[in-house]
Design an enzyme around this catalytic site. Structure first.
Site, short mmCIF file in Angstrom:
data_model
loop_
_atom_site.label_atom_id
_atom_site.label_comp_id
_atom_site.label_asym_id
_atom_site.label_seq_id
_atom_site.Cartn_x
_atom_site.Cartn_y
_atom_site.Cartn_z
N HIS A 104 31.52 42.54 34.35
CA HIS A 104 32.30 43.16 35.43
C HIS A 104 33.76 43.34 35.02
O HIS A 104 34.21 42.82 33.99
CB HIS A 104 32.24 42.33 36.72
CG HIS A 104 32.86 40.96 36.60
ND1 HIS A 104 32.28 39.94 35.88
CD2 HIS A 104 34.03 40.47 37.08
CE1 HIS A 104 33.04 38.86 35.96
NE2 HIS A 104 34.11 39.16 36.67
N ASP A 106 37.41 42.75 37.03
CA ASP A 106 37.85 42.08 38.25
C ASP A 106 38.42 43.06 39.26
O ASP A 106 39.26 43.91 38.93
CB ASP A 106 38.92 41.02 37.93
CG ASP A 106 38.32 39.80 37.26
OD1 ASP A 106 37.14 39.51 37.48
OD2 ASP A 106 39.06 39.15 36.49
N HIS A 260 34.30 41.67 31.34
CA HIS A 260 34.09 40.30 30.86
C HIS A 260 32.85 39.70 31.51
O HIS A 260 32.35 40.20 32.53
CB HIS A 260 35.32 39.42 31.06
CG HIS A 260 35.75 39.30 32.49
ND1 HIS A 260 36.39 40.31 33.18
CD2 HIS A 260 35.60 38.29 33.39
CE1 HIS A 260 36.63 39.93 34.41
NE2 HIS A 260 36.16 38.71 34.57
N ARG A 275 42.33 30.77 37.91
CA ARG A 275 42.62 32.19 37.62
C ARG A 275 43.71 32.73 38.52
O ARG A 275 43.68 32.54 39.74
CB ARG A 275 41.37 33.04 37.79
CG ARG A 275 41.56 34.45 37.22
CD ARG A 275 40.31 35.29 37.41
NE ARG A 275 40.40 36.09 38.63
CZ ARG A 275 39.39 36.77 39.15
NH1 ARG A 275 38.18 36.74 38.58
NH2 ARG A 275 39.55 37.49 40.25
C1 SIN Z 1 35.88 35.57 35.95
O1 SIN Z 1 35.03 36.42 36.10
O2 SIN Z 1 37.04 35.75 36.26
C2 SIN Z 1 35.47 34.22 35.38
C3 SIN Z 1 35.47 34.22 33.90
C4 SIN Z 1 35.12 32.87 33.35
O3 SIN Z 1 35.02 31.90 34.10
O4 SIN Z 1 34.96 32.76 32.14
#
Ligand code: SIN
Length: 284
Positions: A104, A106, A260, A275
């Protein structure tokens, strides 16, 4: 090998299409303009940048994020107590579903999606829990002139309905991270399928399996075959890099041109990340 172009940092590329390790910066300290300019150059060139051995308080994490823009407050996922702009991404040893466990970009489900995300590792499994990244510039570059011409005219509908809506599977099974849809409906927003990066001017695909539902003006059934083909190109192994976390590692990725995927291969162990998400601009 380190790149020569930087005055204040050392930049070591990780993979041909994206990813670079940054050395020589303590992100807990205020950053000079010269340092920020170097970092910004590396970010635009490599699309995802990695740091090791950083110890950041929530306030320092937020301060680093604010160097890049205003910060996002997630509309559906509960934030860290006292810090609405920080998401605590936790998978407990007893849980099976992780956050972000699929390709995805973000916040593509917002009218104005995210510029970047800054993920800080607090606790990581001994083995597993890596994150994969994929260049959407590379995916676009790989397409034929005929398909590119078709896609240039298309827009797509994005929504968080599958992830966070009433029928959304994953959020409901994730006990450690509360998520909630306020109101009856998860809104849908339309973005161009081909995005011109506002800072580099490069084109990239701007669709993703988690949040892109269909092409605008097409049915879901009509959209599926072409979307599936494009997703297959978007996640080709040669356009990816993989990051192995340690406590204190930080990754910052450019959601405007990178997908990612948080691997979910560490059942029984705990993973705890924080995050901060930087707001971006209207997709063009
Ligand atoms: C996310 O999608 O922001 C999480 C990525 C992760 O935890 O590695």
């Amino acid at each position: 090998m380190a790149e020569a172009a930087y005055k204040t940092i050392t930049v070591k590329p990780l993979a041909p299409h994206l990813g670079a390790e940054i050395h020589g910066l303590d992100l807990s300290q205020p950053m000079s303009n010269a340092q920020f300019d170097d970092l910004h150059t590396a970010f635009l060139k490599h699309h995802v940048i990695f740091f090791r051995d950083q110890t950041l308080t929530p306030e320092q994490h937020l301060a680093f994020g604010r160097r890049w823009g205003t910060l996002n407050i997630h509309p559906y996922v509960k934030s860290m107590a006292g810090h609405p702009e920080i998401l605590e991404i936790i998978k407990e040893p007893t849980e099976r579903i992780n956050f972000g466990g699929g390709w995805h970009s973000d916040m593509s489900f917002l009218e104005v999606p995210a510029l970047g995300s800054i993920l800080h590792a607090i606790e990581v499994p001994e083995v597993g829990g890596d994150t994969l990244f994929a260049s959407q510039y590379a995916a676009w570059d790989a397409l034929s002139p005929g398909l590119k011409a078709t896609l240039e005219g298309l827009r797509a509908i994005h929504s968080a309905a599958e992830e966070y809506g009433a029928g959304g599977a994953s959020s409901k099974k994730r006990a450690s991270m509360d998520s909630e849809v306020v109101g009856d409906e998860v809104p849908e927003y339309e973005h161009p399928v081909v995005r011109t990066h506002p800072e580099t001017g490069r084109k990239g695909l701007y669709i993703n399996p988690a949040f892109t539902l269909r092409f605008a003006g097409w049915t879901k059934k009509e959209s599926r075959p072409l979307l599936e083909y494009l997703f297959e190109v978007c996640r080709r192994e040669v356009y990816t890099c993989r990051f192995r976390w340690q406590p204190g590692s930080i990754a910052m990725w450019d959601n405007r041109c990178v997908w990612h995927y948080a691997l979910n291969d560490y059942h029984g162990a705990r993973r705890h990340m924080r995050r901060v998400t930087v707001n971006g601009d209207v997709v063009r």
